[in-house]
Enzyme design. Structure first.
Site, mmCIF file in Angstrom:
data_model
loop_
_atom_site.group_PDB
_atom_site.id
_atom_site.type_symbol
_atom_site.label_atom_id
_atom_site.label_comp_id
_atom_site.label_asym_id
_atom_site.label_seq_id
_atom_site.Cartn_x
_atom_site.Cartn_y
_atom_site.Cartn_z
ATOM 1 C CG ASP A 10 -1.990 -77.145 41.805
ATOM 2 O OD1 ASP A 10 -2.230 -78.112 41.280
ATOM 3 O OD2 ASP A 10 -1.800 -75.921 41.449
ATOM 4 C CG ASP A 12 0.813 -78.356 35.978
ATOM 5 O OD1 ASP A 12 0.341 -79.277 36.095
ATOM 6 O OD2 ASP A 12 1.953 -78.014 35.462
ATOM 7 C CD GLU A 19 -1.620 -75.015 33.201
ATOM 8 O OE1 GLU A 19 -1.304 -75.804 31.937
ATOM 9 O OE2 GLU A 19 -1.745 -76.009 34.273
ATOM 10 N N GLY A 52 -6.841 -81.560 33.270
ATOM 11 C CA GLY A 52 -6.239 -83.103 32.683
ATOM 12 C C GLY A 52 -5.687 -82.563 31.265
ATOM 13 N N GLY A 53 -4.562 -82.972 30.599
ATOM 14 C CA GLY A 53 -4.224 -82.731 29.202
ATOM 15 C C GLY A 53 -5.144 -83.459 28.245
ATOM 16 C CD GLU A 55 -8.581 -86.047 31.655
ATOM 17 O OE1 GLU A 55 -8.835 -86.914 32.451
ATOM 18 O OE2 GLU A 55 -7.716 -85.780 31.051
ATOM 19 N NE ARG A 56 -6.469 -78.393 29.771
ATOM 20 C CZ ARG A 56 -5.292 -78.270 30.706
ATOM 21 N NH1 ARG A 56 -4.136 -78.254 30.177
ATOM 22 N NH2 ARG A 56 -5.770 -78.782 32.043
ATOM 23 C CG HIS A 82 -1.173 -86.355 27.397
ATOM 24 N ND1 HIS A 82 -0.526 -86.871 28.359
ATOM 25 C CD2 HIS A 82 -1.698 -85.140 28.034
ATOM 26 C CE1 HIS A 82 -0.354 -86.069 29.317
ATOM 27 N NE2 HIS A 82 -1.014 -84.833 29.237
ATOM 28 C CE LYS A 85 1.305 -81.032 28.006
ATOM 29 N NZ LYS A 85 1.336 -81.378 29.341
ATOM 30 C CB THR A 122 -0.866 -82.459 40.157
ATOM 31 O OG1 THR A 122 -0.942 -81.883 38.722
ATOM 32 C CG2 THR A 122 -0.266 -83.841 40.298
HETATM 33 C C1 XBP Z 1 -2.992 -78.582 35.977
HETATM 34 C C2 XBP Z 1 -3.660 -79.448 34.823
HETATM 35 C C3 XBP Z 1 -2.785 -80.200 33.945
HETATM 36 C C4 XBP Z 1 -1.865 -79.408 33.243
HETATM 37 C C5 XBP Z 1 -1.263 -80.217 32.143
HETATM 38 O O1 XBP Z 1 -2.838 -79.340 36.923
HETATM 39 O O2 XBP Z 1 -4.715 -79.266 34.589
HETATM 40 O O3 XBP Z 1 -3.540 -80.805 33.007
HETATM 41 O O4 XBP Z 1 -2.437 -78.073 32.371
HETATM 42 O O5 XBP Z 1 -0.695 -81.341 32.735
HETATM 43 P P1 XBP Z 1 -2.862 -78.838 38.500
HETATM 44 P P2 XBP Z 1 -1.144 -82.849 31.756
HETATM 45 O O6 XBP Z 1 -2.984 -77.391 38.684
HETATM 46 O O7 XBP Z 1 -3.923 -79.684 39.260
HETATM 47 O O8 XBP Z 1 -1.359 -79.204 39.028
HETATM 48 O O9 XBP Z 1 -1.196 -82.592 30.407
HETATM 49 O O10 XBP Z 1 0.061 -83.924 32.516
HETATM 50 O O11 XBP Z 1 -2.507 -83.273 32.362
HETATM 51 MG MG MG Z 2 -2.871 -75.628 39.543
#
Ligand code: XBP
Ligand code: MG
Length: 258
Positions: A10, A12, A19, A52-53, A55-56, A82, A85, A122
């Site tokens: 993974d 992040d 994060e 997912g940024g 979706e978040r 996004h 960001k 990821t």
């Molecule tokens: C973590 C996520 C990502 C990041 C933000 O991914 O959920 O959305 O928080 O990155 P993982 P983006 O732990 O699966 O690596 O804004 O590019 O989505």
């Molecule tokens: Mg992660």
């Protein structure tokens, strides 16, 4: 299920503690685009349950800013924010703001030397992943991965198993020949759903989540001068994760599969 032939990381929270940088990057994008929103750490811990940024962002508007959905096309607005960001996040990486976690660089190198294939899985966007790998592993970093499953390459993000299935297919390996290293409950569910054994390294935003089903839960991958803490599972006398320990955990899985 034979020998260990692949390890899927993974990104992040696992390769790097990204994060909080993502959170700051979202806030800088909100300010740049003239929105008054600011995400604190407590709110972001809750929002992180949505992978997912983009979706978040939509989840945030639905939950806390419903008026936005009446005046904007959520998909278009999420894409615009996004993009900004991701630019702010990449700038933070270039400034060296997000180093790899303890043991990540060492273990990637050891696995490569042992001829074990590497991959990334990821929900972060491809641009985000490429910026992190470039900043922390250099221009050749990307070529070390047999597959990179990122962001929108699959329709359903974690906890759905899609991204891990996508990566396994491109690695040309079966789940039983691989291990996944994750930091979150969503990631654990995704990898287990694809049939993978999972090792968890806790991250800032994921301590306290439910990691039942993981082969081991650790503070991090550890280094000789930075021993890991084993929260659950067994690492014997090992104080950091190396190829031999990953092979041992994989063999335990093979035996328990019968
Ligand atoms: C973590 C996520 C990502 C990041 C933000 O991914 O959920 O959305 O928080 O990155 P993982 P983006 O732990 O699966 O690596 O804004 O590019 O989505
Ligand atoms: Mg992660």
């Amino acid at each position: 299920m034979g020998e260990l032939r692949g390890v899927i990381f993974d990104v992040d929270g696992t390769l790097a503690e990204t994060e909080d940088a993502h959170r700051v990057a979202f806030n800088r994008a909100f300010s740049e685009l003239g929105f008054g929103w600011q995400w604190g750490r407590l709110l972001y811990r809750e929002l992180l349950w949505v992978a997912g940024g983009k979706e978040r962002l939509i989840h945030y508007w639905r939950t806390y800013q419903p008026a936005v959905l009446e005046r904007e096309d959520p998909q278009a607005l999420a894409a615009r924010i996004h993009e900004a960001k991701s630019r702010h996040f990449a700038a933070m990486l270039e400034q060296g703001a997000v180093p790899l976690r303890p043991g990540a660089k060492r273990l990637l190198a050891e696995l490569g030397e042992a001829g074990i294939r590497l991959a990334l899985a990821t929900t972060a966007s491809r641009a985000t992943v490429e910026a992190l790998v470039l900043a922390d592993l250099g221009p050749e970093g990307i070529s070390r991965f047999a597959a990179i499953g990122a962001g929108d390459c699959v329709p359903a993000k974690k906890p759905a198993p899609d991204v891990y299935r996508w990566v396994l297919e491109r690695m040309g390996l079966a789940a039983g020949d691989c291990l996944a290293i994750e930091d979150s409950e969503n990631g654990l569910k995704s990898a287990r759903g694809a049939g993978l054994e999972v090792v968890i390294t806790l991250s800032t935003y994921t301590d306290g989540q439910d990691f039942r089903g993981a082969r081991a839960v650790l503070s991090d991958l550890g280094e000789p001068d930075h021993p890991m803490r084993v929260i659950s599972g067994s690492a014997g006398r090992k104080r950091w994760v190396d190829v031999e320990l990953l092979r041992r955990w994989h063999e335990q899985a093979v035996r328990s599969e019968g």
